[in-house]
Design an enzyme around this catalytic site. Structure first.
Site, PDB file in Angstrom:
ATOM      1  N   GLU A 111      -7.445  -6.517  -8.158  1.00 26.42           N
ATOM      2  CA  GLU A 111      -7.957  -5.250  -8.662  1.00 26.42           C
ATOM      3  C   GLU A 111      -7.783  -5.110 -10.172  1.00 26.42           C
ATOM      4  OE1 GLU A 111      -9.534  -3.292  -6.641  1.00 26.42           O
ATOM      5  OE2 GLU A 111      -9.011  -4.404  -4.824  1.00 26.42           O
ATOM      6  N   ASN A 141      -5.302  -6.517 -13.878  1.00 24.16           N
ATOM      7  CA  ASN A 141      -4.259  -7.268 -14.576  1.00 24.16           C
ATOM      8  C   ASN A 141      -3.493  -6.296 -15.464  1.00 24.16           C
ATOM      9  OD1 ASN A 141      -5.344  -9.547 -13.424  1.00 24.16           O
ATOM     10  ND2 ASN A 141      -5.640 -10.653 -15.352  1.00 24.16           N
ATOM     11  N   ASP A 150       1.354   2.243  -9.304  1.00 22.67           N
ATOM     12  CA  ASP A 150       0.036   2.021  -8.682  1.00 22.67           C
ATOM     13  C   ASP A 150      -0.447   3.276  -7.961  1.00 22.67           C
ATOM     14  OD1 ASP A 150      -0.093  -0.540  -9.651  1.00 22.67           O
ATOM     15  OD2 ASP A 150       0.631  -1.474  -7.812  1.00 22.67           O
ATOM     16  N   ASP A 189      -0.581   4.664  -0.722  1.00 24.01           N
ATOM     17  CA  ASP A 189      -0.427   3.205  -0.639  1.00 24.01           C
ATOM     18  C   ASP A 189       1.024   2.835  -0.947  1.00 24.01           C
ATOM     19  OD1 ASP A 189      -1.159   0.554  -0.212  1.00 24.01           O
ATOM     20  OD2 ASP A 189      -1.696   0.233  -2.311  1.00 24.01           O
TER      21      ASP A 189
END
Length: 258
Positions: free
Chosen positions: A63, A65, A207, A191
Site C-alpha cells: 500500500e 512506503n 496506520d 485494522d
C-alpha cells in the site's frame, strides 16, 4: 531520459533547494513509488519548507512506503501511498461509508489522494484526543508527513517484535486507547493488531487510514474485529477480558455483536 537519470536529476534539484538527500542509491525501492505525481507532491512539500532531509526507506509495503526524513533537525516519517499497487477497491469501501469522504468518486489517483487526507484527518483527531499516535504534520496528494516514532533513524518495533515486560499492563493500555479513540476521537481504528501497534515504553497506534467515524455502517463490526484481534494476540501472554463485555464498556451500550 532513463529512470536513474530522472532520479539523479530529482536529487540534484531537491538538494539545490537546500534538502539533503541520504541513501541516493535507492532506485530499486523507488522505481514504482516515485512516479511523476509523487515527485510533484514532494516538490510542493519541499517548497513549503516542510522537509530538510530525505532518507532511505523505513518500511515498504504493497500500500505504501515510509521514508525517514527530517524537518529542522527533527525526525519525520514520509509516507508515500503507491498509486499503482495500492488496493484502491478496499479503500473505496472504507471511504464510501464515511460521511467525510462519501462523495469521493473517480480515478485511482483521486481515491488515493482522498485516503491520504483521511489518514491525516484520523491521526489529527486521535492526537487531539491525547492518544499516542504519530502527530500528523502535512499532506499533499499521496504523501503524508508525520512525526517519526523511533530512535535515530530506526523506528520503534511493532508490538509483535518488541520486548514487553508486562503484557497485562500493555493490554489494558491498548484497550484504554481503543475506548478513548471511540469516545473522544469518535473513531474506530478498523485494522488494529500487533502489526499496527508500535512499542517503546508504551504502545503507539499507527496506520489509521482505514479508521472510520462512528456513523459508518460497519463501525461496530470493525470495533468487534479490533477487539478480537487484540484478544487473539494478548491471550498468548496474559489473561484477556470477554470480547462482548469490552465492546459494551467501550460503547457504553448493551449492544452485542451483530
Amino acid at each position: 531520459m532513463g529512470r536513474r537519470d530522472e532520479y539523479e536529476r530529482f536529487d540534484r534539484e531537491i538538494e539545490a533547494m537546500g534538502v539533503r538527500v541520504k541513501d541516493t542509491d535507492q532506485v530499486k525501492v523507488r522505481d514504482d513509488v516515485f512516479d511523476e505525481v509523487t515527485l510533484v507532491a514532494l516538490y510542493r512539500l519541499v517548497h513549503r519548507k516542510l522537509i530538510s532531509v530525505i532518507g532511505g526507506p523505513v518500511s515498504t509495503g504493497k500500500e505504501a512506503n515510509i521514508y525517514y526524513g527530517e524537518h529542522d533537525g527533527r525526525g519525520i516519517a514520509i509516507k508515500i501511498y503507491r498509486i499503482q499497487t495500492a488496493n484502491f477497491k478496499a479503500m473505496t469501501e472504507y471511504l464510501a461509508g464515511d460521511r467525510r469522504f462519501a462523495s469521493v468518486r473517480g480515478s485511482r489517483k483521486g481515491i488515493i489522494f482522498a485516503w491520504t487526507k483521511k489518514e491525516y484527518s484520523n491521526l489529527a483527531r486521535a492526537h487531539d484526543a491525547g492518544i499516542p499516535v504519530p502527530k500528523p504534520l502535512a499532506f499533499d496528494r499521496n504523501i503524508l508527513l508525520m512525526e517519526f516514532l523511533g530512535e535515530g533513524e530506526a523506528p520503534y518495533p511493532q508490538l509483535r517484535l518488541a520486548e514487553v515486560e508486562d503484557y497485562g499492563a500493555v493490554y489494558r493500555q491498548v484497550l484504554d486507547y481503543v475506548q478513548r479513540l471511540y469516545r473522544d476521537a469518535r473513531l474506530v481504528h478498523a485494522d488494529l493488531s500487533e502489526y499496527n501497534i508500535l512499542y517503546h515504553e508504551k504502545p503507539y497506534l499507527i496506520d489509521m487510514g482505514q479508521a472510520v467515524t462512528l456513523d459508518h455502517p460497519q463501525a461496530l463490526t470493525f470495533l468487534i474485529r479490533d477487539i478480537k484481534n487484540l484478544n487473539r494476540y494478548f491471550s498468548r501472554y496474559c489473561d484477556v477480558l470477554d470480547e462482548q463485555e469490552i465492546a459494551r464498556t467501550i460503547t457504553g451500550t448493551g449492544r452485542r455483536e451483530p
